[in-house]
Motif scaffolding. Structure first.
Motif, short mmCIF file in Angstrom:
data_model
loop_
_atom_site.label_atom_id
_atom_site.label_comp_id
_atom_site.label_asym_id
_atom_site.label_seq_id
_atom_site.Cartn_x
_atom_site.Cartn_y
_atom_site.Cartn_z
N LEU A 1 0.83 -1.20 0.00
CA LEU A 1 0.00 0.00 0.00
C LEU A 1 0.87 1.25 0.00
O LEU A 1 2.09 1.18 0.04
CB LEU A 1 -0.91 -0.02 1.22
N LEU A 2 0.23 2.38 -0.04
CA LEU A 2 0.95 3.65 0.00
C LEU A 2 1.78 3.76 1.27
O LEU A 2 1.37 3.28 2.33
CB LEU A 2 -0.03 4.81 -0.04
N PRO A 3 2.94 4.40 1.20
CA PRO A 3 3.68 4.71 2.43
C PRO A 3 2.81 5.54 3.37
O PRO A 3 1.90 6.24 2.94
CB PRO A 3 4.88 5.52 1.91
N ALA A 4 3.11 5.46 4.64
CA ALA A 4 2.26 6.08 5.65
C ALA A 4 2.06 7.57 5.42
O ALA A 4 0.96 8.10 5.62
CB ALA A 4 2.85 5.84 7.04
N ALA B 1 -2.96 11.09 3.70
CA ALA B 1 -3.51 12.17 2.87
C ALA B 1 -4.18 11.63 1.60
O ALA B 1 -4.54 12.42 0.72
CB ALA B 1 -2.39 13.13 2.48
N GLU B 2 -4.36 10.31 1.52
CA GLU B 2 -4.84 9.71 0.27
C GLU B 2 -6.19 10.25 -0.16
O GLU B 2 -6.41 10.57 -1.35
CB GLU B 2 -4.92 8.18 0.42
N LYS B 3 -7.14 10.37 0.77
CA LYS B 3 -8.46 10.85 0.39
C LYS B 3 -8.40 12.24 -0.20
O LYS B 3 -9.07 12.54 -1.20
CB LYS B 3 -9.39 10.83 1.61
N ALA C 1 6.32 13.18 -6.77
CA ALA C 1 5.24 14.05 -7.23
C ALA C 1 4.05 14.01 -6.27
O ALA C 1 3.46 15.05 -5.96
CB ALA C 1 4.79 13.63 -8.63
N LEU C 2 3.72 12.81 -5.81
CA LEU C 2 2.61 12.69 -4.86
C LEU C 2 2.97 13.28 -3.51
O LEU C 2 2.16 14.00 -2.91
CB LEU C 2 2.23 11.21 -4.70
N ALA C 3 4.18 12.99 -3.04
CA ALA C 3 4.61 13.51 -1.75
C ALA C 3 4.66 15.03 -1.76
O ALA C 3 4.42 15.69 -0.75
CB ALA C 3 5.98 12.94 -1.37
N GLY C 4 4.95 15.59 -2.93
CA GLY C 4 5.00 17.04 -3.05
C GLY C 4 3.67 17.71 -2.85
O GLY C 4 3.59 18.91 -2.58
N VAL D 1 -1.59 20.02 2.28
CA VAL D 1 -2.72 19.61 3.09
C VAL D 1 -2.48 20.06 4.53
O VAL D 1 -1.41 19.81 5.08
CB VAL D 1 -2.89 18.07 3.06
N PRO D 2 -3.42 20.74 5.17
CA PRO D 2 -3.21 21.22 6.55
C PRO D 2 -2.81 20.09 7.49
O PRO D 2 -3.38 19.00 7.45
CB PRO D 2 -4.59 21.78 6.92
#
Length: 242
Positions: free
Chosen positions: A81-84, A89-91, A182-185, A190-191
């Motif tokens: 799965l995605l890293p923690a 912040a996935e949603k 790119a995703l981590a950026g 996100v607050p």
């Protein structure tokens, strides 16, 4: 007793493609090769034949299961799965239109793990070769994942080293690192979320090993406890009376 454990270890740990490799190494295991005085014990020739049979029957369901296309991605028990730092912040990321990129990133990580899995065969072979008689006795009387736990303690470091180049190559080819960055950026936007530094290659290697040992444990438990999993005469001889 020792032969039974060696047989059990070989059953859960090696893919059918490495049968000849394993058979060549087994006589080097300390204590293997001596004739048994027990009337119900198998002799060395029968053990060797039984190992070849066991290897082709049992290990397809472990190493080769994770190595096949979709072996990780389509198995919810071991899917990477995605890293923690992204999962939290996935949603929000999906709501921001990043869903396809997330799915592609997850698929790429899992396919990289699948490409590395065959490297386990020779390393498991070396672990069997180094087993002692005391190891064998403990494993025979151990819990339902005793053999898997033994392999994990003996081979994790070597497996991580062997898996890493395959994971890096696969992830480089599919641009996984760039996709992760790119995703981590997006996360700092996100607050209350912060992007953590992460060696994404090491993350995939570790998760790949977790999945591999999970599958080995599942197969071992089945062979030890489920008569339906003892699919040959030799399997029944080894485990049927336990």
């Amino acid at each position: 007793m020792v032969r039974k454990v060696i047989f059990c270890v070989a059953l859960v740990a090696f893919p059918g493609s490495c049968v000849s490799h394993v058979s060549a190494q087994l006589p080097q295991i300390p204590g293997f090769g001596s004739k048994s005085t027990g009337s119900s014990s198998l002799d060395d020739t029968q053990i060797a034949s039984g190992l070849k049979e066991a290897l082709s029957v049992g290990t397809r369901k472990a190493v080769s299961e994770v190595a096949k296309p979709g072996g990780y991605l389509e198995n919810t028990a071991i899917k990477i799965l995605l890293p923690a730092n992204l999962r939290t912040a996935e949603k929000v990321l999906r709501a921001a239109g990043q869903g396809p990129k997330i799915d592609e990133f997850i698929a790429s990580m899992n396919h990289a793990a699948e490409s590395a899995a065959p490297e386990a065969a020779n390393i498991f072979g070396d672990a069997v070769k180094q087993m002692t008689i005391d190891d064998a006795r403990k494993l025979l009387s151990g819990n339902n994942t005793a053999i898997t736990d033994y392999f994990k303690s003996k081979t994790s470091a070597q497996l991580a080293t062997a898996f890493r180049p395959h994971v890096e190559a696969a992830m480089s080819k599919s641009g996984v690192t760039e996709k992760y960055q790119a995703l981590a950026g997006q996360v700092p936007k996100v607050p209350f979320m912060k992007s953590a530094d992460l060696d994404i290659n090491a993350y995939v290697v570790n998760k790949a090993l977790d999945g591999l040992f999970y599958m080995l444990g599942q197969q071992e438990a089945q062979i030890r406890t489920n008569p339906a999993a003892q699919t040959t005469r030799l399997l029944k001889q080894v485990f049927g009376s336990r």
